[in-house]
Scaffold this motif. Structure first.
Motif, PDB file in Angstrom:
ATOM      1  N   THR A 210       0.839  -1.198   0.000  1.00  0.00           N
ATOM      2  CA  THR A 210       0.000   0.000   0.000  1.00  0.00           C
ATOM      3  C   THR A 210       0.878   1.254   0.000  1.00  0.00           C
ATOM      4  OG1 THR A 210      -1.809  -1.171   1.041  1.00  0.00           O
ATOM      5  CG2 THR A 210      -1.819   1.214   1.289  1.00  0.00           C
ATOM      6  N   GLN A 211       1.979   1.183   0.717  1.00  0.00           N
ATOM      7  CA  GLN A 211       2.872   2.345   0.802  1.00  0.00           C
ATOM      8  C   GLN A 211       3.425   2.735  -0.571  1.00  0.00           C
ATOM      9  OE1 GLN A 211       6.402   1.544   3.046  1.00  0.00           O
ATOM     10  NE2 GLN A 211       7.154   3.642   2.807  1.00  0.00           N
ATOM     11  N   VAL A 212       3.981   1.780  -1.301  1.00  0.00           N
ATOM     12  CA  VAL A 212       4.525   2.095  -2.628  1.00  0.00           C
ATOM     13  C   VAL A 212       3.387   2.464  -3.582  1.00  0.00           C
ATOM     14  CG1 VAL A 212       5.811   1.172  -4.609  1.00  0.00           C
ATOM     15  CG2 VAL A 212       6.620   0.724  -2.292  1.00  0.00           C
ATOM     16  N   GLY A 213       2.254   1.785  -3.445  1.00  0.00           N
ATOM     17  CA  GLY A 213       1.103   2.078  -4.305  1.00  0.00           C
ATOM     18  C   GLY A 213       0.627   3.517  -4.183  1.00  0.00           C
ATOM     19  N   LYS A 214       0.627   4.031  -2.959  1.00  0.00           N
ATOM     20  CA  LYS A 214       0.212   5.431  -2.762  1.00  0.00           C
ATOM     21  C   LYS A 214       1.169   6.381  -3.483  1.00  0.00           C
ATOM     22  CE  LYS A 214      -2.028   4.848   1.719  1.00  0.00           C
ATOM     23  NZ  LYS A 214      -1.974   5.108   3.167  1.00  0.00           N
ATOM     24  N   GLY A 215       2.463   6.069  -3.411  1.00  0.00           N
ATOM     25  CA  GLY A 215       3.462   6.905  -4.083  1.00  0.00           C
ATOM     26  C   GLY A 215       3.266   6.872  -5.590  1.00  0.00           C
ATOM     27  N   ILE A 216       2.919   5.703  -6.116  1.00  0.00           N
ATOM     28  CA  ILE A 216       2.703   5.575  -7.557  1.00  0.00           C
ATOM     29  C   ILE A 216       1.474   6.367  -7.983  1.00  0.00           C
ATOM     30  CG2 ILE A 216       1.970   3.875  -9.307  1.00  0.00           C
ATOM     31  CD1 ILE A 216       4.200   2.086  -8.168  1.00  0.00           C
ATOM     32  N   MET A 217       0.417   6.279  -7.188  1.00  0.00           N
ATOM     33  CA  MET A 217      -0.803   7.032  -7.510  1.00  0.00           C
ATOM     34  C   MET A 217      -0.511   8.536  -7.505  1.00  0.00           C
ATOM     35  SD  MET A 217      -4.478   6.643  -5.666  1.00  0.00           S
ATOM     36  CE  MET A 217      -5.903   7.535  -6.237  1.00  0.00           C
ATOM     37  N   ALA A 218       0.231   8.987  -6.509  1.00  0.00           N
ATOM     38  CA  ALA A 218       0.579  10.411  -6.435  1.00  0.00           C
ATOM     39  C   ALA A 218       1.433  10.810  -7.641  1.00  0.00           C
ATOM     40  CB  ALA A 218       1.317  10.704  -5.133  1.00  0.00           C
ATOM     41  N   GLY A 219       2.387   9.959  -7.996  1.00  0.00           N
ATOM     42  CA  GLY A 219       3.261  10.249  -9.139  1.00  0.00           C
ATOM     43  C   GLY A 219       2.489  10.296 -10.442  1.00  0.00           C
ATOM     44  N   CYS A 220       1.527   9.405 -10.598  1.00  0.00           N
ATOM     45  CA  CYS A 220       0.745   9.337 -11.836  1.00  0.00           C
ATOM     46  C   CYS A 220      -0.140  10.579 -12.005  1.00  0.00           C
ATOM     47  CB  CYS A 220      -0.109   8.067 -11.874  1.00  0.00           C
ATOM     48  SG  CYS A 220       0.870   6.586 -12.246  1.00  0.00           S
ATOM     49  N   ALA A 221      -0.474  11.229 -10.900  1.00  0.00           N
ATOM     50  CA  ALA A 221      -1.333  12.416 -10.973  1.00  0.00           C
ATOM     51  C   ALA A 221      -0.710  13.499 -11.855  1.00  0.00           C
ATOM     52  CB  ALA A 221      -1.581  12.972  -9.565  1.00  0.00           C
ATOM     53  N   ASP A 222       0.594  13.575 -11.866  1.00  0.00           N
ATOM     54  CA  ASP A 222       1.295  14.618 -12.609  1.00  0.00           C
ATOM     55  C   ASP A 222       0.939  14.609 -14.094  1.00  0.00           C
ATOM     56  OD1 ASP A 222       3.175  16.775 -12.609  1.00  0.00           O
ATOM     57  OD2 ASP A 222       4.539  15.429 -13.708  1.00  0.00           O
ATOM     58  N   VAL A 224      -1.788  12.815 -15.194  1.00  0.00           N
ATOM     59  CA  VAL A 224      -3.130  12.213 -15.205  1.00  0.00           C
ATOM     60  C   VAL A 224      -3.041  10.813 -15.824  1.00  0.00           C
ATOM     61  CG1 VAL A 224      -5.585  12.648 -15.561  1.00  0.00           C
ATOM     62  CG2 VAL A 224      -4.001  14.549 -15.543  1.00  0.00           C
ATOM     63  N   LYS A 225      -2.014  10.103 -15.417  1.00  0.00           N
ATOM     64  CA  LYS A 225      -1.774   8.768 -15.955  1.00  0.00           C
ATOM     65  C   LYS A 225      -2.756   7.793 -15.328  1.00  0.00           C
ATOM     66  CE  LYS A 225       2.471   8.120 -16.872  1.00  0.00           C
ATOM     67  NZ  LYS A 225       3.900   7.834 -16.989  1.00  0.00           N
ATOM     68  N   ARG A 226      -3.328   6.927 -16.141  1.00  0.00           N
ATOM     69  CA  ARG A 226      -4.251   5.911 -15.622  1.00  0.00           C
ATOM     70  C   ARG A 226      -3.508   4.965 -14.693  1.00  0.00           C
ATOM     71  NH1 ARG A 226      -6.169   9.854 -18.125  1.00  0.00           N
ATOM     72  NH2 ARG A 226      -8.068   9.550 -19.342  1.00  0.00           N
ATOM     73  N   VAL A 227      -4.216   4.508 -13.667  1.00  0.00           N
ATOM     74  CA  VAL A 227      -3.548   3.625 -12.710  1.00  0.00           C
ATOM     75  C   VAL A 227      -4.541   2.599 -12.156  1.00  0.00           C
ATOM     76  CG1 VAL A 227      -3.874   5.239 -10.777  1.00  0.00           C
ATOM     77  CG2 VAL A 227      -2.018   3.615 -10.686  1.00  0.00           C
ATOM     78  N   THR A 228      -4.086   1.377 -12.067  1.00  0.00           N
ATOM     79  CA  THR A 228      -4.830   0.337 -11.359  1.00  0.00           C
ATOM     80  C   THR A 228      -3.940  -0.116 -10.212  1.00  0.00           C
ATOM     81  OG1 THR A 228      -5.985  -0.451 -13.348  1.00  0.00           O
ATOM     82  CG2 THR A 228      -5.835  -1.985 -11.524  1.00  0.00           C
ATOM     83  N   GLY A 428      -6.961  -1.064  -2.749  1.00  0.00           N
ATOM     84  CA  GLY A 428      -6.709  -0.873  -4.172  1.00  0.00           C
ATOM     85  C   GLY A 428      -7.670   0.041  -4.876  1.00  0.00           C
ATOM     86  N   LEU A 429      -7.507   0.064  -6.203  1.00  0.00           N
ATOM     87  CA  LEU A 429      -8.287   0.947  -7.054  1.00  0.00           C
ATOM     88  C   LEU A 429      -8.457   0.243  -8.385  1.00  0.00           C
ATOM     89  CD1 LEU A 429      -9.295   3.988  -7.129  1.00  0.00           C
ATOM     90  CD2 LEU A 429      -7.189   4.444  -8.368  1.00  0.00           C
ATOM     91  N   GLY A 430      -9.720   0.029  -8.787  1.00  0.00           N
ATOM     92  CA  GLY A 430      -9.980  -0.646 -10.058  1.00  0.00           C
ATOM     93  C   GLY A 430     -10.110  -2.147  -9.857  1.00  0.00           C
ATOM     94  N   ARG A 431     -10.473  -2.825 -10.931  1.00  0.00           N
ATOM     95  CA  ARG A 431     -10.655  -4.267 -10.890  1.00  0.00           C
ATOM     96  C   ARG A 431      -9.861  -4.912 -12.006  1.00  0.00           C
ATOM     97  NH1 ARG A 431     -12.001  -2.939  -6.809  1.00  0.00           N
ATOM     98  NH2 ARG A 431     -13.825  -3.411  -5.535  1.00  0.00           N
ATOM     99  N   GLU A 432      -9.318  -6.089 -11.690  1.00  0.00           N
ATOM    100  CA  GLU A 432      -8.633  -6.878 -12.705  1.00  0.00           C
ATOM    101  C   GLU A 432      -9.473  -8.108 -13.025  1.00  0.00           C
ATOM    102  OE1 GLU A 432      -4.586  -6.933 -10.562  1.00  0.00           O
ATOM    103  OE2 GLU A 432      -4.129  -6.271 -12.600  1.00  0.00           O
ATOM    104  N   LEU A 433      -9.082  -8.806 -14.061  1.00  0.00           N
ATOM    105  CA  LEU A 433      -9.722 -10.062 -14.480  1.00  0.00           C
ATOM    106  C   LEU A 433     -11.200  -9.864 -14.850  1.00  0.00           C
ATOM    107  CD1 LEU A 433      -8.047 -12.433 -11.838  1.00  0.00           C
ATOM    108  CD2 LEU A 433      -7.376 -12.093 -14.224  1.00  0.00           C
TER     109      LEU A 433
END
Ligand code: NAP
Ligand code: MG
Length: 452
Positions: A210-222, A224-228, A428-433
């Protein structure tokens, strides 16, 4: 300048293989190649792309034993699990190979012309994979991404790159054009972080902490990159006194010991109704004592070692709570740990709140249905869970009451490739499969064509 990395067998602590890690320049070069390949891959006729993906699945199936052996050596997965994991990649690819010809848009009634929608691919999709399920989690990202017409850059976890690297070679052998599916072994802080900042990467699919995931979500905001995001869990196994207690007790070990507990869906909290506690614990203890923790290459193994010394050390820090009983584990080299059942004093205990990611479960009692639901929901996570009861109304009420993405009643199954998988809250955020995952790998384009 690239660096080498020693891949270690967690069951023996012996060197498996030394591999090359990509640096920033190397990463950029592969992303550029994937961006170029997108221009042709997106235009491959649907039937042709479908055929290529089926061939890719067939080639992986032909290498089932080799890939399973690699996973056993690299990750310490049991033979049974490793074989299932190869099958899972084959099944996910086959399932999504039916998608290219079925990526339907809509025709929407309008005056003065026609209105149609298209599902357009995004471009280069990045998949960042953790070490716990290297093959399945890779496949859940790359299969629908490729089927929808995207090209893929995939970073395996540092600990577990070998099967992904081999699947990258098998893609070429199967005729997937060069540049379409790319595996980039390397560090998260270099290769993974570059996926987030590189403008040609249009989406990041991340599974991990969850920790790394939050950083990725924040980074993607720059951009507006899609993220799951598929992140951690602290899932509950809720057992009511009216359940088949012997059956629930026999099934409980597998629900938190599969993959040595290194599973985001692990039911690492057991909530047992107070009146059934003694009976449950008696049967649960005998099931734990029988659980086979042994050399993962044996067909009889039910659990192997932890992935690394570091992970072993992290899991040990949870053991300062009262222990009900333990199972057994081999001694000697390898990151072995016996299954451990804890009895935390209250819901503030660390083992009750934090993801352990090891063969540890915490047991607490509850009074009634409302109590069980509120205890289960007292978590920032919400990934999976199980409910044991013979009362169908209760099963329904509790299923609707628990805030989690994947529940099973009177079983512990949670992941089927044709049903959606993902988390509530900070899981998480979004669904897979399942049938809808393709929506996460496409943009909807609306086009109006005038009658004039
Ligand atoms: P992690 O750091 O989140 O790693 C997951 C993936 O992300 C790996 O490929 C990792 O690369 C990469 N990564 C790390 N830092 C990154 C960054 N700044 N930018 C982009 N990518 C990055 O997880 P971990 O350290 O392996 O495990 C720590 C804990 O996370 C575990 O103990 C467990 O609690 C949890 N976890 C959960 C799941 C899950 O399925 N939900 C899976 C694994 C771990 P490297 O391998 O190079 O670090
Ligand atoms: Mg990490």
């Amino acid at each position: 300048m690239s660096h080498t990395y020693d891949v270690i067998n967690p069951a023996t602590e012996k060197l498996v293989q030394t591999i090359e890690h990509l640096d920033l320049e190397g990463t950029d070069a592969v992303i550029a190649k994937a961006a170029k390949a997108f221009e042709t891959w997106r235009h491959v006729a649907p039937g042709e792309r479908a055929k290529m993906l089926r061939r890719f699945a067939d080639v992986i199936a032909d290498h089932k034993e080799e890939l399973a052996q690699l996973e056993i050596a690299n990750s310490g997965h049991t033979r049974g699990n490793a074989l299932w994991e190869v099958d899972n990649v084959v099944n996910v690819l086959t399932y999504y190979s039916a998608a290219p010809e079925r990526l339907f848009g809509r025709q929407i009634p309008v005056a003065g012309g026609i209105d149609v929608t298209f599902k357009e691919p995004l471009g280069v999709v990045a998949v960042i994979v953790p070490w716990n399920f290297p093959m399945p989690i890779a496949g859940w990202g790359f299969a629908p991404a490729l089927a929808a017409g995207n090209t893929v850059v995939l970073k395996p976890a540092e600990y577990t790159p070998l099967t992904a690297m081999r699947i990258g070679e098998l893609a070429l052998l199967a005729g997937i054009p060069s540049g379409v599916f790319n595996v980039l072994p390397g560090k998260g802080s270099i290769v993974g972080a570059r996926f987030v900042t590189h403008p040609a990467v249009r989406k990041v699919v991340f599974t991990g902490s969850t920790q790394v995931g939050k950083g990725i979500m924040a980074g993607c905001a720059d951009q507006v990159k899609r993220v799951t995001l598929e992140l951690g869990g602290k899932s509950s196994n809720i057992i009511f006194a009216d359940a088949d207690i012997e059956k629930a007790a026999a099934a409980a070990p597998g629900s938190f010991l599969d993959n040595a507990g290194q599973d985001c869906c692990a039911r690492s909290r057991i909530l047992i109704q107070k009146s059934a506690f003694d009976k449950f614990m008696e049967h649960f203890e005998s099931a734990i004592k029988k659980f086979r923790v042994e050399d993962p290459s044996l067909a009889t193994a039910e659990m192997g070692p932890l992935i690394s010394r570091k992970q072993y050390d992290v899991v040990q820090t949870f053991l300062d709570e009262p222990v009900a009983f333990t199972g057994s584990a081999p001694s000697g080299p390898g990151y072995w740990m016996a299954p451990t059942v804890l009895l935390p004093k209250n819901t503030q205990a660390r083992s009750w709140r934090e993801e352990v990611f090891g063969p540890v479960v915490s047991v607490m009692t509850f009074e009634d249905e409302a109590d069980a639901i509120s205890m289960a929901n007292d978590s920032e996570y919400g990934l999976s869970g199980s409910i044991w009861t013979r009362d169908i109304g209760r099963a329904l009420r509790v299923s609707r009451g628990v805030e989690t993405g994947n529940l099973s009643v009177n079983s512990h199954s949670s992941v089927r490739y044709w049903t959606p998988f993902g988390g509530f809250k900070q899981s998480g955020l979004g669904r897979e499969l399942g049938p809808d995952a393709l929506d996460s790998f496409t943009e909807v384009k609306n086009v109006f064509i005038s009658n004039d």
